[in-house]
Design an enzyme around this catalytic site. Structure first.
Site, PDB file in Angstrom:
ATOM      1  CG  HIS A 202      -2.174  -0.944   0.730  1.00  0.00           C
ATOM      2  ND1 HIS A 202      -2.168  -2.279   1.026  1.00  0.00           N
ATOM      3  CD2 HIS A 202      -3.270  -0.714  -0.015  1.00  0.00           C
ATOM      4  CE1 HIS A 202      -3.240  -2.826   0.492  1.00  0.00           C
ATOM      5  NE2 HIS A 202      -3.934  -1.906  -0.140  1.00  0.00           N
ATOM      6  NE  ARG A 309      -6.582   0.732  -2.443  1.00  0.00           N
ATOM      7  CZ  ARG A 309      -6.111   0.816  -3.692  1.00  0.00           C
ATOM      8  NH1 ARG A 309      -6.010   1.977  -4.281  1.00  0.00           N
ATOM      9  NH2 ARG A 309      -5.723  -0.275  -4.341  1.00  0.00           N
ATOM     10  NE  ARG A 346     -11.367  -1.326  -0.622  1.00  0.00           N
ATOM     11  CZ  ARG A 346     -10.115  -1.641  -0.936  1.00  0.00           C
ATOM     12  NH1 ARG A 346      -9.878  -2.593  -1.823  1.00  0.00           N
ATOM     13  NH2 ARG A 346      -9.102  -1.017  -0.382  1.00  0.00           N
ATOM     14  CD  GLU A 449      -9.944  -7.456  -2.708  1.00  0.00           C
ATOM     15  OE1 GLU A 449      -8.969  -6.718  -2.685  1.00  0.00           O
ATOM     16  OE2 GLU A 449     -10.834  -7.456  -1.827  1.00  0.00           O
ATOM     17  CG  ASN A 472      -3.425  -4.418  -6.334  1.00  0.00           C
ATOM     18  OD1 ASN A 472      -3.047  -4.495  -7.480  1.00  0.00           O
ATOM     19  ND2 ASN A 472      -3.912  -3.308  -5.805  1.00  0.00           N
ATOM     20  CG  ASP A 473      -5.612  -8.187  -1.639  1.00  0.00           C
ATOM     21  OD1 ASP A 473      -4.540  -8.490  -1.087  1.00  0.00           O
ATOM     22  OD2 ASP A 473      -6.307  -7.226  -1.276  1.00  0.00           O
ATOM     23  NE  ARG A 483      -1.376  -5.695  -1.909  1.00  0.00           N
ATOM     24  CZ  ARG A 483      -2.575  -5.147  -2.028  1.00  0.00           C
ATOM     25  NH1 ARG A 483      -3.664  -5.864  -1.810  1.00  0.00           N
ATOM     26  NH2 ARG A 483      -2.701  -3.892  -2.370  1.00  0.00           N
ATOM     27  CB  CYS A 520     -10.517  -1.347  -8.873  1.00  0.00           C
ATOM     28  SG  CYS A 520     -10.799  -2.563  -7.587  1.00  0.00           S
TER      29      CYS A 520
HETATM   30  C1  PEP Z   1      -6.739  -5.068  -4.923  1.00  0.00           C
HETATM   31  O1  PEP Z   1      -6.543  -5.938  -4.071  1.00  0.00           O
HETATM   32  O2  PEP Z   1      -6.434  -5.208  -6.131  1.00  0.00           O
HETATM   33  C2  PEP Z   1      -7.355  -3.778  -4.539  1.00  0.00           C
HETATM   34  C3  PEP Z   1      -7.718  -2.895  -5.454  1.00  0.00           C
HETATM   35  O3  PEP Z   1      -7.493  -3.535  -3.212  1.00  0.00           O
HETATM   36  P1  PEP Z   1      -6.281  -3.058  -2.282  1.00  0.00           P
HETATM   37  O4  PEP Z   1      -5.098  -2.812  -3.178  1.00  0.00           O
HETATM   38  O5  PEP Z   1      -6.718  -1.852  -1.562  1.00  0.00           O
HETATM   39  O6  PEP Z   1      -6.092  -4.261  -1.401  1.00  0.00           O
HETATM   40 MG    MG Z   2      -7.400  -5.695  -2.094  1.00  0.00          MG
END
Ligand code: PEP
Ligand code: MG
Length: 594
Positions: A202, A309, A346, A449, A472-473, A483, A520
């Protein structure tokens, strides 16, 4: 002497400037420049905080019981000696005079310089005095914070001008927590370097949202780079060049100018609709962290917010969660700033690498689990804290009276979670009606995710209005790669066949069910994946506003129908990245021929 440090490139571009080393535990120290006519007053603040600590320690010493160990008095003497040492106080003043740093920043800058000197000492006893120095500085910072509480900083005394001459400043730290990154938004720093972190940690995501070059996972940059060193961040290559030679500096200045020109060219696409060559309309939405990010989204040409977020509203609050009213004001502000365009909010996604500073009972337990990414995070935490969850839902629904709001739930993996969410929504709607609050229809979406959610998507789709794929997740959980962990960052692979299969099938299932689907995660904003995602049938992307122009440029050159004919080969390949590059290169050649 010039040297290089390598890490993971997370935010593109070149930044050239002087290093500001910030200790990870002190990144929350305020960093701002003071006006010329405030210098004397700022020095006085630093001196008076120092004097307050001297008085504290002298009182402590005088009050020591007669049978107290002798070492205790000796320790207090060491601390008092450090407080009077010119290497600390005199040099701190110099940072204020020469650089116009505020007192807290000047003090922590000098601490970094001295800590380095202690680290290099041969003598064990002397080396260990670094801890004493840190304690002393901590006390002075405490005194400054108390003083700041009594006399908050006056906006007129803070200046935006970069007083370090023409030199931009680059932040170097072992680590920066996402909550602390928020403080650096719109800050004085032109780039970031951290020792730890991965491409989609993040901290990296916030750096990208700030659109400034950043390199993470360098392992030891904060140990090797010194306060004030000249540094180049090559955010494309993931390289950090310290003390560059004039030739290298010139080369990078040239690249910096080139990329500025390129950006200016792309910015002209801002008001062009995102239409493919075969007339498909593509939604380009923005990811935001705060309502204050919404104007930048509009400015970049976003046609909505695809991911707000909301957890960032919950951070840096010293133990308080935001009230319903406060959240409502924030959501309403984002909705109004988007001028009728949809805003997808979200629900809070804390946990894993986004801890809150305040630990609830649940979180305290969660802190002790070994694998927080698989623990009580996101919707799991919300369902475990029902009154907090209802409060957030009420605030989101109330904001729906002011524009188009969509509700997005993170980390869903079970149908039972959807049932609980639907029940809670019903309850919340009743509460709002009883209280006389207006609200309108809010579409419900879930994030894909967790591989389980992707695999069972046809079942989930029966209960929701839309889905948004959080790559991402999804990558993290599909490949079992943390990650945020740089030691496995090389295995974090968006091109992995399993990831592509899940992505393609999720998009296909959602489309077949007639439900809207968007991506996203960071893949959506990386133009290297635009053709691939279009080929999979994706028509809605959500990304940092700064990434919209380059993705739009790709879209304007794409024939979505023809791209889709290459998909089967890519998905069937042992090496999808190569075959996608090959297929899409062929596509470009054909397009030119026609
Ligand atoms: C993701 O997991 O791709 C996502 C958009 O959420 P975050 O990056 O906030 O976990
Ligand atoms: Mg995520």
């Amino acid at each position: 002497m010039s040297f290089q440090v390598f890490g993971i490139p997370v935010s593109r571009g070149v930044a050239i400037g002087r290093a500001v080393l910030v200790n990870s535990s002190r990144v929350d120290v305020a960093h701002y420049f003071i006006a010329e006519d405030r210098i004397e007053a700022e020095i006085a603040r630093a001196v008076s905080a120092r004097d307050e600590v001297v008085r504290e320690l002298e009182t402590l010493k005088a009050d020591l019981p007669s049978d107290a160990p002798h070492e205790l008095a000796a320790l207090l003497d060491v601390h008092l000696m450090l407080l009077h040492d010119d290497a600390l106080t005199g040099a701190t003043k110099q940072w204020i005079i020469e650089r116009h740093y505020n007192a807290e920043w000047a003090l922590s800058a000098q601490l970094e310089v001295l800590a380095r000197q202690f680290d290099e000492m041969e003598d064990d006893y002397l080396r260990e005095r670094k801890a004493d120095l840190e304690q002393v500085v901590e006390r002075i910072l405490g005194a400054l914070a108390r003083e700041q509480g009594r006399n908050p900083v006056d906006a007129a005394s803070v200046v935006q001008r970069d007083f370090a001459g023409e030199d931009p400043l680059l932040l170097v730290a072992a680590d920066i927590a996402p909550a602390d990154m928020m403080q650096f938004k719109r800050s004085i720093f032109h780039g970031f370097i951290t020792d730890i972190g991965g491409k989609t940690s993040h901290t990296a995501i916030v750096a990208r949202s700030m659109d400034i070059p950043a390199v993470v996972g360098t392992r030891e940059a904060s140990r090797l780079i010194r306060q004030d060193d000249w540094v180049i961040i090559d955010g494309d290559a993931g390289a950090v060049i310290v003390d560059p030679s004039p030739i290298v500096l010139e080369e990078y200045r040239f690249r910096q100018r080139q990329s500025e020109l390129e950006r200016a060219k792309l910015a002209r696409l801002r008001h062009k609709p995102a239409l493919t060559l075969d007339g498909e309309h593509i939604e380009l939405h923005a990811n935001i962290e705060m309502p204050a990010d919404a104007p930048a989204a509009v400015e970049a040409g976003a046609t909505g917010v695809g991911l707000f977020r909301s957890e960032f509203l919950f951070m840096n609050r010293d133990g308080e969660l935001p009230s319903e009213e406060e959240q409502f004001v924030a959501y309403k502000a984002a909705v109004e700033a988007m001028r009728g365009m949809p805003v997808t909010i979200r629900t809070v996604d804390v946990g894993a690498d986004k801890p809150l500073d305040r630990m609830s009972a649940h979180e305290l337990r969660h802190e002790h689990v070994l694998n927080p990414a698989m623990g009580l995070r996101a919707i799991r935490w919300s369902l475990a804290e029902p009154s907090m969850f209802r409060q957030q839902l009420r605030a989101i629904y109330r904001a729906s009276a002011f524009g188009k709001v969509r509700l997005l739930i993170p980390m869903v993996a079970h149908l039972s979670e959807i049932r609980q969410i639907l029940e809670t929504i019903k309850k919340v709607q009743q509460q709002l009606t009883d209280a006389g609050h207006a609200f309108t229809k809010v579409d419900l979406g879930v994030m894909i995710e967790i591989p389980a959610a992707a695999v069972m998507l046809p079942l989930l789709l029966r209960h929701v209005d839309f889905v948004s794929i959080g790559t991402n997740d999804l990558i993290q959980y599909t490949l079992a790669i943390d990650r945020a962990d740089e030691s496995v960052a090389h295995l974090y692979d968006p091109w992995h066949p399993a990831v592509l299969q899940l992505l393609a099938s999720s998009i296909a299932h959602a489309r077949a069910a007639g439900k809207s689907v968007s991506v996203c995660g960071e893949m959506a904003g990386d133009s290297a994946f635009t053709f691939l995602l279009l080929a999979m049938g994706l028509r809605s992307f959500s990304m940092h506003p700064s990434q919209i122009p380059s993705v739009k440029q790709r879209i304007l050159r794409a024939d979505a129908g023809r791209l889709s004919s290459y998909l089967a080969d890519v998905l069937d390949s042992d090496d999808p990245q190569r075959s996608a590059e090959f297929a899409f290169a062929a596509y470009r050649t054909e397009s030119k021929l026609q």
